[in-house]
Write a protein that holds these residues in place. Structure first.
Motif, mmCIF file in Angstrom:
data_model
loop_
_atom_site.group_PDB
_atom_site.id
_atom_site.type_symbol
_atom_site.label_atom_id
_atom_site.label_comp_id
_atom_site.label_asym_id
_atom_site.label_seq_id
_atom_site.Cartn_x
_atom_site.Cartn_y
_atom_site.Cartn_z
ATOM 1 N N LEU A 16 -0.187 62.527 -58.952
ATOM 2 C CA LEU A 16 -0.034 62.770 -57.518
ATOM 3 C C LEU A 16 -0.563 61.581 -56.729
ATOM 4 C CD1 LEU A 16 -1.147 66.502 -57.271
ATOM 5 C CD2 LEU A 16 1.179 65.601 -57.177
ATOM 6 N N THR A 17 0.122 61.260 -55.681
ATOM 7 C CA THR A 17 -0.360 60.268 -54.726
ATOM 8 C C THR A 17 -1.471 60.937 -53.912
ATOM 9 O OG1 THR A 17 1.184 60.998 -53.013
ATOM 10 C CG2 THR A 17 1.959 59.259 -54.534
ATOM 11 N N PRO A 18 -2.210 60.186 -53.113
ATOM 12 C CA PRO A 18 -3.190 60.835 -52.223
ATOM 13 C C PRO A 18 -2.519 61.890 -51.332
ATOM 14 C CG PRO A 18 -3.639 58.493 -52.336
ATOM 15 C CD PRO A 18 -2.334 58.720 -53.076
ATOM 16 N N ARG A 19 -1.321 61.585 -50.875
ATOM 17 C CA ARG A 19 -0.560 62.561 -50.065
ATOM 18 C C ARG A 19 -0.265 63.809 -50.887
ATOM 19 N NH1 ARG A 19 3.364 62.434 -45.761
ATOM 20 N NH2 ARG A 19 5.210 63.656 -46.234
ATOM 21 N N GLY A 20 0.105 63.618 -52.146
ATOM 22 C CA GLY A 20 0.391 64.745 -53.023
ATOM 23 C C GLY A 20 -0.835 65.593 -53.305
ATOM 24 N N ARG A 21 -1.990 64.953 -53.482
ATOM 25 C CA ARG A 21 -3.221 65.714 -53.737
ATOM 26 C C ARG A 21 -3.595 66.594 -52.554
ATOM 27 N NH1 ARG A 21 -4.384 60.992 -56.498
ATOM 28 N NH2 ARG A 21 -5.515 60.046 -54.777
ATOM 29 N N ARG A 22 -3.201 66.172 -51.366
ATOM 30 C CA ARG A 22 -3.490 66.993 -50.177
ATOM 31 C C ARG A 22 -2.665 68.278 -50.144
ATOM 32 N NH1 ARG A 22 -3.200 61.966 -47.578
ATOM 33 N NH2 ARG A 22 -1.462 62.644 -46.282
ATOM 34 N N LEU A 23 -1.707 68.420 -51.056
ATOM 35 C CA LEU A 23 -0.946 69.671 -51.134
ATOM 36 C C LEU A 23 -1.750 70.793 -51.790
ATOM 37 C CD1 LEU A 23 2.615 68.413 -52.092
ATOM 38 C CD2 LEU A 23 1.926 69.559 -49.972
ATOM 39 N N GLY A 24 -2.841 70.466 -52.472
ATOM 40 C CA GLY A 24 -3.661 71.505 -53.116
ATOM 41 C C GLY A 24 -4.063 72.611 -52.156
ATOM 42 N N PRO A 25 -4.720 72.281 -51.037
ATOM 43 C CA PRO A 25 -5.089 73.327 -50.081
ATOM 44 C C PRO A 25 -3.889 74.021 -49.439
ATOM 45 C CG PRO A 25 -6.339 71.312 -49.663
ATOM 46 C CD PRO A 25 -5.296 70.994 -50.689
ATOM 47 N N VAL A 26 -2.787 73.298 -49.313
ATOM 48 C CA VAL A 26 -1.562 73.898 -48.755
ATOM 49 C C VAL A 26 -1.058 74.981 -49.699
ATOM 50 C CG1 VAL A 26 0.848 73.455 -48.120
ATOM 51 C CG2 VAL A 26 -0.940 71.801 -47.500
ATOM 52 N N LEU A 27 -0.989 74.662 -50.995
ATOM 53 C CA LEU A 27 -0.537 75.657 -51.971
ATOM 54 C C LEU A 27 -1.508 76.833 -52.035
ATOM 55 C CD1 LEU A 27 0.810 73.406 -54.849
ATOM 56 C CD2 LEU A 27 2.087 74.550 -53.034
ATOM 57 N N GLN A 28 -2.810 76.545 -51.918
ATOM 58 C CA GLN A 28 -3.796 77.631 -51.918
ATOM 59 C C GLN A 28 -3.590 78.538 -50.708
ATOM 60 O OE1 GLN A 28 -6.320 78.332 -54.365
ATOM 61 N NE2 GLN A 28 -6.117 80.240 -53.236
ATOM 62 N N ALA A 29 -3.338 77.946 -49.542
ATOM 63 C CA ALA A 29 -3.091 78.744 -48.335
ATOM 64 C C ALA A 29 -1.827 79.588 -48.482
ATOM 65 C CB ALA A 29 -2.985 77.841 -47.104
ATOM 66 N N LEU A 30 -0.780 79.020 -49.082
ATOM 67 C CA LEU A 30 0.442 79.790 -49.313
ATOM 68 C C LEU A 30 0.177 80.932 -50.282
ATOM 69 C CD1 LEU A 30 3.045 76.900 -49.556
ATOM 70 C CD2 LEU A 30 2.900 78.638 -47.749
ATOM 71 N N TRP A 31 -0.598 80.661 -51.340
ATOM 72 C CA TRP A 31 -0.960 81.700 -52.304
ATOM 73 C C TRP A 31 -1.723 82.822 -51.591
ATOM 74 C CZ3 TRP A 31 -0.306 82.871 -57.447
ATOM 75 C CH2 TRP A 31 -1.138 83.857 -57.949
ATOM 76 N N ASP A 32 -2.735 82.445 -50.816
ATOM 77 C CA ASP A 32 -3.563 83.446 -50.123
ATOM 78 C C ASP A 32 -2.720 84.291 -49.186
ATOM 79 O OD1 ASP A 32 -5.733 82.367 -51.486
ATOM 80 O OD2 ASP A 32 -6.466 81.239 -49.738
ATOM 81 N N TRP A 33 -1.839 83.650 -48.445
ATOM 82 C CA TRP A 33 -0.976 84.368 -47.507
ATOM 83 C C TRP A 33 -0.058 85.335 -48.273
ATOM 84 C CZ3 TRP A 33 4.223 84.944 -46.535
ATOM 85 C CH2 TRP A 33 4.551 85.535 -45.332
ATOM 86 N N GLY A 34 0.537 84.851 -49.352
ATOM 87 C CA GLY A 34 1.454 85.674 -50.134
ATOM 88 C C GLY A 34 0.756 86.817 -50.845
ATOM 89 N N ALA A 35 -0.514 86.639 -51.159
ATOM 90 C CA ALA A 35 -1.260 87.675 -51.874
ATOM 91 C C ALA A 35 -1.774 88.772 -50.952
ATOM 92 C CB ALA A 35 -2.433 87.048 -52.632
ATOM 93 N N GLU A 36 -1.722 88.544 -49.648
ATOM 94 C CA GLU A 36 -2.183 89.561 -48.694
ATOM 95 C C GLU A 36 -1.299 90.786 -48.773
ATOM 96 O OE1 GLU A 36 -2.050 87.853 -44.807
ATOM 97 O OE2 GLU A 36 -3.756 86.528 -45.175
#
Length: 122
Positions: free
Chosen positions: A100-120
């Motif tokens: 992952l590029t630095p930009r790609g690594r910043r997707l970690g929290p984005v994916l976590q937020a999507l997971w959290d939202w979807g798990a609600e």
């Protein structure tokens, strides 16, 4: 200092002219992010790369139900979006590593937020 989302529901930008559109626009940051993550399997490929560099075969092993064709397409798509790097290393046989590029690594929290939202629930 006033938070930048004052005047809008939480999560919406304030003061950015790209947010004041009446139709989807290609320069919209949300559309750019969604385009980078489009396609089935893309988030799983990113998930695997969040753990560190991987070879093509390591990605295939981690995602055995993902076809070689789709993996190649997703890696090319992610590279084109500036999310993934492809490094060919000399040797016999030559190896290729994906990371992952630095930009790609910043997707970690984005994916976590999507997971959290979807798990609600509800």
């Amino acid at each position: 200092m006033t938070h930048r989302t004052v005047g809008h529901p939480p999560g919406l930008p304030d003061g950015d002219p790209r947010a004041r559109v009446d139709a989807p626009a290609p320069d919209c940051p949300v559309e750019i992010a969604l385009a980078a993550l489009r396609g089935r399997w893309t988030t799983l490929v990113v998930r695997e790369l969040l753990g560190g560099e991987r070879s093509y075969s390591e990605l295939r092993e981690a995602l055995p139900r993902l076809s070689e064709k789709v993996l190649s397409e997703r890696l090319a798509q992610l590279a084109g979006a500036g999310v993934v790097t492809r490094e060919r290393r000399a040797g016999w046989p030559a190896t290729v590593r994906y990371g992952l590029t630095p930009r790609g690594r910043r997707l970690g929290p984005v994916l976590q937020a999507l997971w959290d939202w979807g798990a609600e629930e509800g």
